[in-house]
Design a protein around this motif. Sequence first.
Motif, PDB file in Angstrom:
ATOM      1  N   VAL A 151       9.670   2.014 -53.928  1.00 50.49           N
ATOM      2  CA  VAL A 151       8.324   2.002 -53.361  1.00 50.49           C
ATOM      3  C   VAL A 151       7.397   2.752 -54.307  1.00 50.49           C
ATOM      4  O   VAL A 151       7.711   3.866 -54.742  1.00 50.49           O
ATOM      5  CB  VAL A 151       8.298   2.669 -51.967  1.00 50.49           C
ATOM      6  CG1 VAL A 151       6.880   2.814 -51.452  1.00 50.49           C
ATOM      7  CG2 VAL A 151       9.163   1.881 -50.990  1.00 50.49           C
ATOM      8  N   SER A 152       6.233   2.152 -54.615  1.00 49.75           N
ATOM      9  CA  SER A 152       5.280   2.840 -55.487  1.00 49.75           C
ATOM     10  C   SER A 152       3.828   2.605 -55.087  1.00 49.75           C
ATOM     11  O   SER A 152       2.929   3.200 -55.686  1.00 49.75           O
ATOM     12  CB  SER A 152       5.468   2.403 -56.947  1.00 49.75           C
ATOM     13  OG  SER A 152       5.249   0.999 -57.076  1.00 49.75           O
ATOM     14  N   ALA A 153       3.588   1.763 -54.078  1.00 45.79           N
ATOM     15  CA  ALA A 153       2.219   1.437 -53.687  1.00 45.79           C
ATOM     16  C   ALA A 153       2.136   1.323 -52.169  1.00 45.79           C
ATOM     17  O   ALA A 153       3.154   1.113 -51.491  1.00 45.79           O
ATOM     18  CB  ALA A 153       1.771   0.131 -54.344  1.00 45.79           C
ATOM     19  N   ALA A 156       4.200  -1.365 -49.662  1.00 46.50           N
ATOM     20  CA  ALA A 156       5.027  -2.022 -50.667  1.00 46.50           C
ATOM     21  C   ALA A 156       5.926  -3.065 -50.012  1.00 46.50           C
ATOM     22  O   ALA A 156       6.328  -2.926 -48.852  1.00 46.50           O
ATOM     23  CB  ALA A 156       5.868  -0.991 -51.405  1.00 46.50           C
ATOM     24  N   PRO A 194       1.425   6.784 -46.113  1.00 43.64           N
ATOM     25  CA  PRO A 194       2.599   6.760 -46.990  1.00 43.64           C
ATOM     26  C   PRO A 194       3.883   7.011 -46.209  1.00 43.64           C
ATOM     27  O   PRO A 194       3.909   7.805 -45.265  1.00 43.64           O
ATOM     28  CB  PRO A 194       2.325   7.893 -47.986  1.00 43.64           C
ATOM     29  CG  PRO A 194       1.395   8.815 -47.266  1.00 43.64           C
ATOM     30  CD  PRO A 194       0.552   7.931 -46.393  1.00 43.64           C
ATOM     31  N   ASN A 197       8.856  11.203 -47.822  1.00 37.96           N
ATOM     32  CA  ASN A 197       9.455  11.341 -49.143  1.00 37.96           C
ATOM     33  C   ASN A 197      10.972  11.150 -49.071  1.00 37.96           C
ATOM     34  O   ASN A 197      11.748  12.112 -49.048  1.00 37.96           O
ATOM     35  CB  ASN A 197       9.110  12.697 -49.758  1.00 37.96           C
ATOM     36  CG  ASN A 197       9.361  12.725 -51.254  1.00 37.96           C
ATOM     37  OD1 ASN A 197       9.866  11.768 -51.832  1.00 37.96           O
ATOM     38  ND2 ASN A 197       8.985  13.824 -51.888  1.00 37.96           N
ATOM     39  N   ILE A 203      11.216   6.605 -54.361  1.00 37.93           N
ATOM     40  CA  ILE A 203       9.825   6.826 -54.778  1.00 37.93           C
ATOM     41  C   ILE A 203       9.857   7.767 -55.978  1.00 37.93           C
ATOM     42  O   ILE A 203       9.966   8.990 -55.838  1.00 37.93           O
ATOM     43  CB  ILE A 203       8.988   7.425 -53.631  1.00 37.93           C
ATOM     44  CG1 ILE A 203       9.172   6.611 -52.346  1.00 37.93           C
ATOM     45  CG2 ILE A 203       7.509   7.477 -54.015  1.00 37.93           C
ATOM     46  CD1 ILE A 203       8.605   7.255 -51.112  1.00 37.93           C
ATOM     47  N   TYR A 206       6.247  10.638 -56.217  1.00 36.65           N
ATOM     48  CA  TYR A 206       5.640  10.733 -54.887  1.00 36.65           C
ATOM     49  C   TYR A 206       4.199  11.232 -54.929  1.00 36.65           C
ATOM     50  O   TYR A 206       3.357  10.720 -54.182  1.00 36.65           O
ATOM     51  CB  TYR A 206       6.477  11.616 -53.956  1.00 36.65           C
ATOM     52  CG  TYR A 206       6.126  11.386 -52.502  1.00 36.65           C
ATOM     53  CD1 TYR A 206       6.777  10.414 -51.749  1.00 36.65           C
ATOM     54  CD2 TYR A 206       5.122  12.127 -51.877  1.00 36.65           C
ATOM     55  CE1 TYR A 206       6.446  10.182 -50.420  1.00 36.65           C
ATOM     56  CE2 TYR A 206       4.776  11.901 -50.558  1.00 36.65           C
ATOM     57  CZ  TYR A 206       5.446  10.921 -49.837  1.00 36.65           C
ATOM     58  OH  TYR A 206       5.095  10.694 -48.527  1.00 36.65           O
ATOM     59  N   TYR A 209       2.107   8.268 -55.670  1.00 42.14           N
ATOM     60  CA  TYR A 209       2.175   7.345 -54.535  1.00 42.14           C
ATOM     61  C   TYR A 209       1.305   7.841 -53.381  1.00 42.14           C
ATOM     62  O   TYR A 209       0.500   7.092 -52.816  1.00 42.14           O
ATOM     63  CB  TYR A 209       3.630   7.196 -54.105  1.00 42.14           C
ATOM     64  CG  TYR A 209       3.827   6.520 -52.771  1.00 42.14           C
ATOM     65  CD1 TYR A 209       3.543   5.168 -52.595  1.00 42.14           C
ATOM     66  CD2 TYR A 209       4.315   7.235 -51.673  1.00 42.14           C
ATOM     67  CE1 TYR A 209       3.732   4.551 -51.361  1.00 42.14           C
ATOM     68  CE2 TYR A 209       4.515   6.632 -50.452  1.00 42.14           C
ATOM     69  CZ  TYR A 209       4.219   5.285 -50.294  1.00 42.14           C
ATOM     70  OH  TYR A 209       4.396   4.679 -49.078  1.00 42.14           O
ATOM     71  N   GLN A 212      -2.587   7.511 -53.581  1.00 49.11           N
ATOM     72  CA  GLN A 212      -3.179   6.209 -53.291  1.00 49.11           C
ATOM     73  C   GLN A 212      -3.570   6.068 -51.818  1.00 49.11           C
ATOM     74  O   GLN A 212      -4.205   5.089 -51.431  1.00 49.11           O
ATOM     75  CB  GLN A 212      -2.191   5.098 -53.657  1.00 49.11           C
ATOM     76  CG  GLN A 212      -1.822   5.045 -55.131  1.00 49.11           C
ATOM     77  CD  GLN A 212      -0.740   4.013 -55.411  1.00 49.11           C
ATOM     78  OE1 GLN A 212      -0.978   2.809 -55.272  1.00 49.11           O
ATOM     79  NE2 GLN A 212       0.450   4.468 -55.783  1.00 49.11           N
ATOM     80  N   HIS A 213      -3.192   7.053 -51.014  1.00 51.56           N
ATOM     81  CA  HIS A 213      -3.494   7.019 -49.591  1.00 51.56           C
ATOM     82  C   HIS A 213      -4.593   8.014 -49.212  1.00 51.56           C
ATOM     83  O   HIS A 213      -4.770   8.321 -48.032  1.00 51.56           O
ATOM     84  CB  HIS A 213      -2.231   7.311 -48.780  1.00 51.56           C
ATOM     85  CG  HIS A 213      -1.138   6.287 -48.977  1.00 51.56           C
ATOM     86  ND1 HIS A 213      -0.285   6.313 -50.060  1.00 51.56           N
ATOM     87  CD2 HIS A 213      -0.783   5.211 -48.229  1.00 51.56           C
ATOM     88  CE1 HIS A 213       0.572   5.300 -49.966  1.00 51.56           C
ATOM     89  NE2 HIS A 213       0.289   4.619 -48.866  1.00 51.56           N
TER      90      HIS A 213
END
Length: 527
Positions: A151-153, A156, A194, A197, A203, A206, A209, A212-213
């Motif tokens: 997971v990276s986005a 995902a 997200p 973790n 991830i 993190y 990642y 982005q939220h």
Amino acid sequence: MKSPTPTFTRTPPSTLACALVTAGVVCASLAVLPAQASSHREAPSIGGMPRVDGTDFYMFNSYEGVAANGTGGRAGYVTLIANYLPLQDAYGGPNYFKLDPNALYEIHVDNNGDAKEDLTFQFRFTNTLKGIALPIGNQMVPIPLTQAGTVSAPNAAALNVNEKFSLTLVRGDRRTGAATPIANPAGGTWFDKPVDNIGTKTIADYPAYAAQHVYSVSLPGCGFPAKVFVGQRQEAFAVNLGTIFDLVNAPVGVLVDRTQINAAAANSIQDKNVTSLALEVHKSCLTQGNETVIGAWTTASVRQSQIVNAAPPSGYDTAVKTGGAWVQVSRLGMPLVNEVVIGLPDKDRFNASMPSSDGQFINYVTNPTLPALLSAVLPIGDAAPRNLPRGDLVTTFLTGIPGVNQPANVVGSEMLRLNTAIPARPFAMQNRLGIVGTLRDGDSPPDFAGFPNGRRPKDDVVDVSLVAVMGGLCWLNNGGGLFGPACTRAVVPLGATSLELHDAVDQAVVPLLPGFPYLNTPNPGAK
């Protein structure tokens, strides 16, 4: 208008404090107690409902990028962080720690001192099951995990359960006021949250990642963009739970020696995570008129009725059905209140109450039991301050300190109060003991931007509370009028030692981020 350069020479309305005590309109208070985890499983009923258990609340003038003179960076903004779901083990798979889609999470703001909410930020959650399946033989079989790959986005493809939240701003009463859903700049009114973790294989980065939220949003009636982030964070509260609840099982010689702040106990919850609801809002969008002081508290509510499905349908989190009116089950303003101020018979009642009805808890504040308990379990003799009823605690924790964070027309009640006109201090310049520390240490310039004027992540609220409850405020003030004429050094059995008390765990060394959302990246399930 509250002075942005507070001074402790102004005489407080001590008659107001006395009247509040007499009439019983102040409340369950303050953070005046020892090192307990701040509202972690603090009442009998909420202990069985961890997903709606508020753990800590932070509110402070944003210090990200702020210079020594209080300008630049995010100066002018206020950060509010409400934490829920305590003591999360990072390895808590395969389901991890999703918030309750059947609950309502709220941050309330009182901007005129009347102990009633004027603004409420409401958060709701939904968890969407994608139903990722794998071909096994000639069948497509759903997987048993939250993720099927890396997971990276946001949202995902490998996420089997995608968490989302909505944000609504209510002006006026939380249930009958004008409610406006906040739009996601990308469209709609739902925001991706997200996933927790899970670990570095799932991830790899993190922090990137999670970043982005962080959303920039427009609030109705506000001319400045706000920020919002909801997601897992590392527990930022420093405490040794086992030692403290075992009748303060630490050497008293250490607890009264500030040079041994890290000598007796470990921060037993730094390896835990929490879930944070974080907002950054310009102060002009939170205040009203010329009043610069705001008060705030957090709550969580659930539906009044619940039916357990005897045969849950296929789906995600389908074991119960809920209905009926919202019922408040969690409340948090000042740290440590329900754990060690409110008596055991009234802990559930406090969680269901509102600040406007806090008079019912008055005796717990004006006649606190903690000093007597500490005297009984530590070899310090009868160290309870003699100035009963405790007007110094009423002023500091229920009405706000005059000239610092007391509204012009205050109704005594338990909430976190912040003067938005006091400039933020850069992290490196913050006194870990807030106002108490800056007065004790003679800081120049003084740091009035910390607890109990709001609460920053670095503020060691446990140590400040120990100093306060054992009479340190009276020792500092020495009858100067700020905390009432009965607040003198003569009523402090511990003397100057009251200013040295600590729990042997240093809040100031907890790892934090330099900017929004300030609380650190959560501990990974595997490294």
